[in-house]
Design a protein around this motif. Structure first.
Motif, mmCIF file in Angstrom:
data_model
loop_
_atom_site.group_PDB
_atom_site.id
_atom_site.type_symbol
_atom_site.label_atom_id
_atom_site.label_comp_id
_atom_site.label_asym_id
_atom_site.label_seq_id
_atom_site.Cartn_x
_atom_site.Cartn_y
_atom_site.Cartn_z
ATOM 1 N N LEU A 39 -0.011 13.337 13.336
ATOM 2 C CA LEU A 39 -1.410 13.544 13.672
ATOM 3 C C LEU A 39 -1.849 12.448 14.620
ATOM 4 N N VAL A 40 -2.809 12.757 15.471
ATOM 5 C CA VAL A 40 -3.389 11.724 16.334
ATOM 6 C C VAL A 40 -4.818 11.494 15.880
ATOM 7 N N ASP A 41 -5.297 10.300 16.154
ATOM 8 C CA ASP A 41 -6.643 9.916 15.770
ATOM 9 C C ASP A 41 -7.656 10.853 16.433
ATOM 10 N N GLY A 42 -8.788 11.070 15.792
ATOM 11 C CA GLY A 42 -9.820 11.951 16.333
ATOM 12 C C GLY A 42 -10.417 11.470 17.631
ATOM 13 N N ASP A 43 -10.332 10.168 17.903
ATOM 14 C CA ASP A 43 -10.955 9.616 19.110
ATOM 15 C C ASP A 43 -9.969 9.069 20.128
ATOM 16 N N ASP A 44 -8.754 8.748 19.726
ATOM 17 C CA ASP A 44 -7.807 8.087 20.624
ATOM 18 C C ASP A 44 -6.410 8.662 20.405
ATOM 19 N N ASP A 45 -5.904 9.414 21.383
ATOM 20 C CA ASP A 45 -4.595 10.063 21.264
ATOM 21 C C ASP A 45 -3.432 9.081 21.192
ATOM 22 N N ARG A 46 -3.671 7.819 21.492
ATOM 23 C CA ARG A 46 -2.593 6.827 21.408
ATOM 24 C C ARG A 46 -2.349 6.368 19.977
ATOM 25 N N ILE A 47 -3.282 6.659 19.088
ATOM 26 C CA ILE A 47 -3.160 6.248 17.693
ATOM 27 C C ILE A 47 -2.546 7.398 16.905
ATOM 28 N N ILE A 48 -1.344 7.162 16.389
ATOM 29 C CA ILE A 48 -0.592 8.194 15.670
ATOM 30 C C ILE A 48 -0.704 7.949 14.176
ATOM 31 N N LYS A 49 -0.942 9.009 13.437
ATOM 32 C CA LYS A 49 -0.982 8.941 11.970
ATOM 33 C C LYS A 49 0.162 9.792 11.441
ATOM 34 N N GLU A 50 1.123 9.135 10.801
ATOM 35 C CA GLU A 50 2.271 9.856 10.259
ATOM 36 C C GLU A 50 2.110 9.991 8.751
ATOM 37 N N PRO A 51 1.883 11.190 8.263
ATOM 38 C CA PRO A 51 1.746 11.362 6.813
ATOM 39 C C PRO A 51 3.044 10.990 6.091
ATOM 40 N N ILE A 52 2.903 10.311 4.978
ATOM 41 C CA ILE A 52 4.057 9.993 4.134
ATOM 42 C C ILE A 52 4.346 11.241 3.317
ATOM 43 N N LEU A 53 5.505 11.816 3.526
ATOM 44 C CA LEU A 53 5.848 13.083 2.881
ATOM 45 C C LEU A 53 6.444 12.864 1.494
ATOM 46 N N TYR A 54 5.661 12.228 0.681
ATOM 47 C CA TYR A 54 6.036 11.965 -0.700
ATOM 48 C C TYR A 54 4.740 11.973 -1.511
ATOM 49 N N PRO A 55 4.743 12.525 -2.713
ATOM 50 C CA PRO A 55 3.504 12.611 -3.510
ATOM 51 C C PRO A 55 3.083 11.269 -4.115
ATOM 52 N N LEU A 56 2.541 10.401 -3.269
ATOM 53 C CA LEU A 56 2.092 9.089 -3.743
ATOM 54 C C LEU A 56 1.032 9.196 -4.830
ATOM 55 N N PHE A 57 0.308 10.288 -4.839
ATOM 56 C CA PHE A 57 -0.763 10.458 -5.826
ATOM 57 C C PHE A 57 -0.256 10.481 -7.263
ATOM 58 N N GLN A 58 1.047 10.639 -7.460
ATOM 59 C CA GLN A 58 1.580 10.587 -8.828
ATOM 60 C C GLN A 58 1.680 9.150 -9.335
ATOM 61 N N HIS A 59 1.528 8.184 -8.420
ATOM 62 C CA HIS A 59 1.598 6.768 -8.787
ATOM 63 C C HIS A 59 0.198 6.214 -9.023
ATOM 64 N N ASN A 60 0.081 5.342 -9.989
ATOM 65 C CA ASN A 60 -1.207 4.762 -10.349
ATOM 66 C C ASN A 60 -1.263 3.254 -10.149
ATOM 67 N N MET A 61 -0.103 2.624 -10.018
ATOM 68 C CA MET A 61 -0.036 1.169 -9.937
ATOM 69 C C MET A 61 0.708 0.783 -8.662
ATOM 70 N N PHE A 62 0.098 -0.087 -7.849
ATOM 71 C CA PHE A 62 0.708 -0.490 -6.587
ATOM 72 C C PHE A 62 0.758 -2.006 -6.485
ATOM 73 N N TYR A 63 1.855 -2.513 -5.944
ATOM 74 C CA TYR A 63 2.072 -3.942 -5.816
ATOM 75 C C TYR A 63 2.681 -4.258 -4.456
ATOM 76 N N MET A 64 2.411 -5.464 -3.948
ATOM 77 C CA MET A 64 3.144 -6.005 -2.811
ATOM 78 C C MET A 64 4.231 -6.864 -3.440
ATOM 79 N N VAL A 65 5.486 -6.510 -3.205
ATOM 80 C CA VAL A 65 6.614 -7.185 -3.846
ATOM 81 C C VAL A 65 7.384 -7.975 -2.793
ATOM 82 N N SER A 66 7.504 -9.269 -3.010
ATOM 83 C CA SER A 66 8.214 -10.161 -2.102
ATOM 84 C C SER A 66 9.551 -10.549 -2.733
ATOM 85 N N VAL A 67 10.633 -10.240 -2.039
ATOM 86 C CA VAL A 67 11.981 -10.508 -2.552
ATOM 87 C C VAL A 67 12.651 -11.506 -1.604
ATOM 88 N N PRO A 68 13.089 -12.665 -2.114
ATOM 89 C CA PRO A 68 13.677 -13.687 -1.243
ATOM 90 C C PRO A 68 15.058 -13.320 -0.697
#
Length: 194
Positions: A39-68
């Protein structure tokens, strides 16, 4: 280009039509298929929106995980589906899939997997309802527990029966027991009780 209004219903329809099933090892990797519905942004065709084709809505808990760097996560499994989007760095999944920044993958519940990383990585991780963790000594997100010797010995005020203050305090990390309370954006408004 025809303008469309992306709605939850069109988003869900796309996931149902285009998402891939888990492979034999219980893995789905975003680079294994081509998303042709960018998808492209409604106002600027240079901005691309790529849908994540996975049902993220089944997840309820989100974290930023840093692995050394140099970490080896031995073979293990979860009793629920998990999701990872690599934000920075890279990893090797199951000794054969190189996952780099910008790539997401999902592991099906009860599927054994392992991870190695030479350079380390930062991921956006999603869990359904169970994320096994331990608290660091200093607490999470800069919140430190005040020792019991420093807590007030005053009798608690009677709670208004129409308003449950105990639940409210637990809901904001129990401000009387933790200091400093540094949760953005409330950090500027809430102060430590210590």
């Amino acid at each position: 280009m025809k303008e469309i209004h992306e709605r939850l219903s069109t988003y869900l329809d796309r996931i149902e039509r285009l998402s891939l099933p888990f492979d034999k090892q219980g893995v789905v990797i975003s680079t294994n298929f081509e998303n042709k519905e960018l998808l492209v942004d409604g106002d600027d065709d240079r901005i691309i929106k790529e849908p994540i084709l996975y049902p993220l809505f089944q997840h309820n808990m989100f974290y930023m995980v840093s692995v050394p760097a140099g970490t080896v996560v031995t073979p293990h499994k979860h009793d629920e589906n998990i999701f990872r989007l690599i934000v920075k760095g890279s990893l090797i999944l199951n000794k054969k899939h190189k996952i780099e920044a910008g790539t997401w993958f999902a592991i099906k519940a009860d599927s054994t997997y392992e991870i190695t990383t030479e350079e380390g990585y930062l991921s956006f991780a999603g869990y359904v309802s169970n994320c096994r963790t331990r608290r660091m000594e200093t607490g999470l997100h800069g919140i430190k527990r005040i020792s019991s010797a420093k807590t007030s010995k005053k009798k608690p005020k009677k709670a208004n029966k129409a308003f449950n203050t105990d639940s409210l305090l637990r809901g904001i990390c129990c401000a009387k027991l933790y200091a400093p309370l540094q949760i953005t954006p409330l950090a500027g408004r809430l102060r430590s009780a210590g």
